[in-house]
Enzyme design. Sequence first.
Site, PDB file in Angstrom:
ATOM      1  N   THR A  53       0.852  -1.197   0.000  1.00 34.63           N
ATOM      2  CA  THR A  53       0.000   0.000   0.000  1.00 34.63           C
ATOM      3  C   THR A  53       0.887   1.246   0.000  1.00 34.63           C
ATOM      4  OG1 THR A  53      -1.712  -1.136   1.226  1.00 34.63           O
ATOM      5  CG2 THR A  53      -1.579   1.222   1.570  1.00 34.63           C
TER       6      THR A  53
ATOM      7  N   ARG B 126     -14.294  -6.992  -0.548  1.00 29.21           N
ATOM      8  CA  ARG B 126     -13.579  -6.810   0.739  1.00 29.21           C
ATOM      9  C   ARG B 126     -12.976  -5.398   0.797  1.00 29.21           C
ATOM     10  NH1 ARG B 126      -8.083  -5.222   2.043  1.00 29.21           N
ATOM     11  NH2 ARG B 126      -7.546  -6.074   4.072  1.00 29.21           N
ATOM     12  N   VAL B 127     -13.142  -4.743   1.942  1.00 31.82           N
ATOM     13  CA  VAL B 127     -12.546  -3.424   2.137  1.00 31.82           C
ATOM     14  C   VAL B 127     -11.663  -3.480   3.369  1.00 31.82           C
ATOM     15  CG1 VAL B 127     -13.019  -0.993   2.626  1.00 31.82           C
ATOM     16  CG2 VAL B 127     -14.502  -2.248   1.054  1.00 31.82           C
ATOM     17  N   GLY B 128     -10.460  -2.969   3.263  1.00 27.60           N
ATOM     18  CA  GLY B 128      -9.529  -2.983   4.399  1.00 27.60           C
ATOM     19  C   GLY B 128      -9.521  -1.650   5.134  1.00 27.60           C
ATOM     20  N   ASP B 129      -8.392  -1.360   5.734  1.00 30.22           N
ATOM     21  CA  ASP B 129      -8.245  -0.149   6.546  1.00 30.22           C
ATOM     22  C   ASP B 129      -8.137   1.136   5.722  1.00 30.22           C
ATOM     23  OD1 ASP B 129      -5.685  -1.370   5.734  1.00 30.22           O
ATOM     24  OD2 ASP B 129      -4.801   0.414   6.638  1.00 30.22           O
TER      25      ASP B 129
ATOM     26  N   THR C 135       0.177   1.232   6.537  1.00 29.44           N
ATOM     27  CA  THR C 135       0.274   0.161   5.554  1.00 29.44           C
ATOM     28  C   THR C 135       0.353  -1.151   6.320  1.00 29.44           C
ATOM     29  OG1 THR C 135       1.717  -0.845   3.896  1.00 29.44           O
ATOM     30  CG2 THR C 135       2.775   0.602   5.462  1.00 29.44           C
ATOM     31  N   GLY C 136      -0.106  -2.233   5.685  1.00 27.85           N
ATOM     32  CA  GLY C 136      -0.019  -3.536   6.345  1.00 27.85           C
ATOM     33  C   GLY C 136      -1.342  -4.274   6.299  1.00 27.85           C
TER      34      GLY C 136
ATOM     35  N   GLY D 107      -4.774  -5.040   6.740  1.00 24.91           N
ATOM     36  CA  GLY D 107      -5.873  -4.110   6.952  1.00 24.91           C
ATOM     37  C   GLY D 107      -6.870  -4.499   8.023  1.00 24.91           C
TER      38      GLY D 107
HETATM   39  N1  GLY Z   1      -3.600  -2.090   4.174  1.00 26.39           N
HETATM   40  C1  GLY Z   1      -4.280  -2.365   3.007  1.00 26.39           C
HETATM   41  C2  GLY Z   1      -5.311  -3.383   3.117  1.00 26.39           C
HETATM   42  O1  GLY Z   1      -5.233  -4.275   3.951  1.00 26.39           O
HETATM   43  O2  GLY Z   1      -6.243  -3.348   2.359  1.00 26.39           O
END
Ligand code: GLY
Length: 298
Positions: free
Chosen positions: A167, A195-198, A218-219, A221
Amino acid sequence: MTAKRIIIVHGGAWNIPNSLIDLHKAAVAESASIGMKMLTNGGSSIDAVESAVRSMEDKVFFNAGKGAARNSEGELELDAMIMDGATLKAGGVAAVKNIFHPITLARRVMELTDHVLIVGDGARKFARKCGIVEQRIEDLLSRDEAKLYDELNSKPATVKKLFAGDTVGAVAIDVDGNITAGTSTGGLSGKLPGRVGDTPLPGCGAYADNQSGGVSATGWGEAITRVVLSKHACDLMVKGVSSQEACEAAVGMLAQKVKGWGGLIGIDAKGGLGVAYNTGRMARAFLTEEMNTPKPSV
Ligand code: GLY
């Protein structure tokens, strides 16, 4: 009162292999330079963050924009967010297809709507309204880029993309002392569609508040979201903790509470810089107005 102009960017925290180190260093340095140019030409920290992130969305070896990881059906679904520390306004988009600068679309959400987050088909329709043209990845890549893209995406996780570590993001402070943070990603490789992350969630993938500072994450999510990582770091900064200490403490908390992994960059309200990660490597670069060239590290 005028503030010292500063930008810090990251290209992700993960086990970047030796073969990609030079590419990553050059790309984060270029991104920081583009952002600083915006700041020194009178642009705001919002302009600087948007332009810095756009330059990384253009690189096929980052998990954002053109280089984004594919979902379990082989499609690109992108997430991005930008937050203005002067107003606490934020704009995000999630699971958008065929828009390869989602950070710009996120900025439009922040500036042109009363919403914070627009997803999927709605985001696509909104992009059309804003005049942002949809494109196909096949049409965007040069022959060399397509070769590198296929190489990186066809290899196993040892090279790239089982995780979401690459990211990209940026934090900047402008001459008026306004702080902006932004982040952009393709998310987890092989993720379920939708799917949606952080990344597009304020407080999770990024946060900015002129009173405390700005942070981009970053990492992994899911873990970052559960501990609201970026806001956690900013909450430490508002108590007077330096950006460096706040980023370190937040990444420590991420590991300790939810066994999470990733990294943070930050700038506190006094202009102090922070970088912390618990992965093998993290690509990042910073530039202050007093420096001639950016300082990249991996
Ligand atoms: N940090 C990005 C994600 O997990 O989508």
